[in-house]
Design a protein around this motif. Structure first.
Motif, PDB file in Angstrom:
ATOM      1  N   LEU A  57      31.089 -24.218 -21.554  1.00  0.00           N
ATOM      2  CA  LEU A  57      30.690 -23.426 -20.393  1.00  0.00           C
ATOM      3  C   LEU A  57      30.170 -22.053 -20.791  1.00  0.00           C
ATOM      4  O   LEU A  57      29.184 -21.550 -20.236  1.00  0.00           O
ATOM      5  N   LEU A  58      30.821 -21.449 -21.785  1.00  0.00           N
ATOM      6  CA  LEU A  58      30.401 -20.117 -22.221  1.00  0.00           C
ATOM      7  C   LEU A  58      29.023 -20.167 -22.887  1.00  0.00           C
ATOM      8  O   LEU A  58      28.190 -19.277 -22.677  1.00  0.00           O
ATOM      9  N   LEU A  60      26.675 -22.346 -22.249  1.00  0.00           N
ATOM     10  CA  LEU A  60      25.701 -22.555 -21.180  1.00  0.00           C
ATOM     11  C   LEU A  60      25.423 -21.250 -20.426  1.00  0.00           C
ATOM     12  O   LEU A  60      24.273 -20.947 -20.087  1.00  0.00           O
ATOM     13  N   ALA A  61      26.485 -20.484 -20.170  1.00  0.00           N
ATOM     14  CA  ALA A  61      26.300 -19.203 -19.473  1.00  0.00           C
ATOM     15  C   ALA A  61      25.467 -18.234 -20.300  1.00  0.00           C
ATOM     16  O   ALA A  61      24.691 -17.436 -19.767  1.00  0.00           O
ATOM     17  N   LEU A  64      21.573 -17.868 -19.878  1.00  0.00           N
ATOM     18  CA  LEU A  64      20.977 -17.066 -18.809  1.00  0.00           C
ATOM     19  C   LEU A  64      20.746 -15.641 -19.312  1.00  0.00           C
ATOM     20  O   LEU A  64      21.675 -14.996 -19.801  1.00  0.00           O
ATOM     21  N   THR A  67      23.202 -12.891 -18.216  1.00  0.00           N
ATOM     22  CA  THR A  67      24.578 -12.874 -18.727  1.00  0.00           C
ATOM     23  C   THR A  67      24.772 -11.746 -19.724  1.00  0.00           C
ATOM     24  O   THR A  67      25.798 -11.057 -19.704  1.00  0.00           O
ATOM     25  N   GLU A  71      27.472  -8.748 -19.280  1.00  0.00           N
ATOM     26  CA  GLU A  71      28.509  -8.511 -20.283  1.00  0.00           C
ATOM     27  C   GLU A  71      28.389  -7.106 -20.877  1.00  0.00           C
ATOM     28  O   GLU A  71      29.391  -6.443 -21.144  1.00  0.00           O
ATOM     29  N   ARG A  98      20.458 -14.816 -27.239  1.00  0.00           N
ATOM     30  CA  ARG A  98      21.297 -15.814 -26.571  1.00  0.00           C
ATOM     31  C   ARG A  98      22.409 -16.298 -27.509  1.00  0.00           C
ATOM     32  O   ARG A  98      23.553 -16.495 -27.085  1.00  0.00           O
ATOM     33  N   THR A 101      25.003 -13.604 -27.770  1.00  0.00           N
ATOM     34  CA  THR A 101      25.761 -13.548 -26.520  1.00  0.00           C
ATOM     35  C   THR A 101      26.794 -14.668 -26.465  1.00  0.00           C
ATOM     36  O   THR A 101      27.938 -14.460 -26.023  1.00  0.00           O
ATOM     37  N   LEU A 105      30.849 -14.229 -26.119  1.00  0.00           N
ATOM     38  CA  LEU A 105      31.658 -14.802 -25.043  1.00  0.00           C
ATOM     39  C   LEU A 105      32.822 -15.607 -25.601  1.00  0.00           C
ATOM     40  O   LEU A 105      33.963 -15.495 -25.123  1.00  0.00           O
TER      41      LEU A 105
END
Length: 387
Positions: A57-58, A60-61, A64, A67, A71, A98, A101, A105
């Motif tokens: 999930l992180l 995938l987030a 974006l 995101t 953050e 990305r 990031t 996360l």
């Protein structure tokens, strides 16, 4: 306050604690949704499934772009860096952003989960110590100190990760350094423009005012005042151009800067100040445009200004010609002996240093020195810069 206790009384410590606990909340919510608590499933299996889902999930987030911005803003507010700009607050630009990031996360949630579990465990243990007299309550302060220092160290690690993963990349820092260098070069260029333009105007004005005070001829005074007015008006125009550039106006204002085609006004001002000027500007040189013509004008202006300043009344010989694929500029002035105890008639001041800088930036060369009883400034500039 002893240094050991100082971090425990800083608001940043508890803001970072909150930032860490957010990761624990995220993991708890995901675990409640899936895989949940099911009889027959072992704890390691539940943890492994939850960790895999959290990481997916992180990642995938992190795809974006917004995101990374969210953050960064949150990290700036809760991690309290020494310099806000050390943590970026811009959306992702490419896959490198990305990827960083996503690493942030995952690392943030993992570290936050560790601190959250330690916090829950410390609260449980503290409750037990309170109900275990006589020594249990005495150990409670030690437990609190240990937990708080764990939070301090974890918060510092979280901040270091944020600076590393959310801060500007090496490429971003290189771009920022190049931008700072460009701005510094632009500031230096504007400083040279102001020095040459205003310095020339002030020199002509002082000479004209001094001559008008010494000469009783009304016609001469009228001519001197007219020269002062013309020179002052030109200086005001140059100053306005510089101010427009400093205000980030469109680049079209750069085209309004004077070039070699306006050098005749410089020679007229010098003649009005009492210095005979013999100028030879080849038609081909006068037709030059763009940066080469503008810089050549400023170089000639500096040569005339130096002549007026250090040898007032002495003849000035100017030559601008195109030879062997280069623009050659020459300004010669008769040397004037310095008065006893006074400064030398010539020196390598800011004006000559500015001329050398201009020539170097344009790929040319400049020289100044004594030559057959004259002080000669010579500059050679390549024609490839003509626009």
């Amino acid at each position: 306050m002893p240094p050991f206790f100082a971090p425990l009384f800083r608001a940043a410590t508890y803001a970072r604690w909150l930032h860490l606990l957010i990761g624990t909340v995220f993991v708890g919510v995901v675990l409640l949704v899936y895989p949940g608590i099911e009889p027959g499933r072992s704890l390691p299996e539940t943890v492994a499934l939850g960790a895999a889902l959290d990481a997916a999930l992180l990642c995938l987030a992190a795809l974006l772009p917004a995101t990374r911005r969210a953050e960064g803003v949150q990290a700036r507010l809760l991690l309290v860096p020494d310099r806000e700009e050390s943590i970026g607050a811009a959306p992702s630009v490419g896959w490198a952003d990305r990827g960083r990031t996503a690493l942030w996360l995952v690392a943030r949630v993992a570290l936050g989960l560790g601190v959250g579990l330690a916090t829950v465990r410390a609260l449980d243990l503290g409750t037990r110590l309170l109900h275990a007299p006589p020594y249990g309550p005495l150990l409670l302060p030690v437990l609190v100190l240990a937990l708080l220092w764990l939070v301090v160290l974890a918060g510092r690690l979280q901040l270091a990760l944020a600076v590393r993963l959310l801060g500007p990349s090496v490429a971003d820092r290189l771009v920022a350094a190049e931008l700072r260098a460009e701005r510094l070069l632009e500031r230096n260029r504007l400083a040279r423009e102001l020095h040459d333009s205003i310095g020339h105007a002030l020199t002509v004005t002082v000479l004209q005012a001094g001559a008008a005070r010494e000469v009783a001829d009304p016609a001469f005074r009228e001519k001197a005042l007219e020269a002062i007015e013309t020179t002052g008006r030109q200086a005001m125009e140059d100053l306005e151009r510089m101010l427009l550039l400093l205000r980030d106006t469109p680049e079209e204002t750069a085209a309004e800067q004077p070039g070699l085609d306006r050098a005749a006004a410089l020679f007229d001002a010098a003649r009005a100040a009492g210095s005979p000027v013999e100028a030879t500007v080849d038609p081909a040189a006068a037709r030059l445009t763009g940066v080469l013509s503008r810089e050549a004008y400023r170089i000639v202006q500096e040569g005339v200004t130096n002549a007026l300043k250090h040898a007032p009344g002495a003849p000035i010989r100017i030559r601008a010609a195109i030879e062997d694929g280069r623009l050659e500029l020459r300004c010669a002035t008769a040397l004037v002996a310095a008065p006893a105890g006074g400064r030398p008639a010539r020196g390598g001041g800011r004006g000559l240093r500015g001329v050398r800088e201009r020539a170097t930036l344009l790929g040319g060369e400049a020289g100044a020195g004594r030559e057959d009883g004259d002080w000669v400034l010579t500059v050679r500039l390549p024609l490839r810069l003509a626009e």
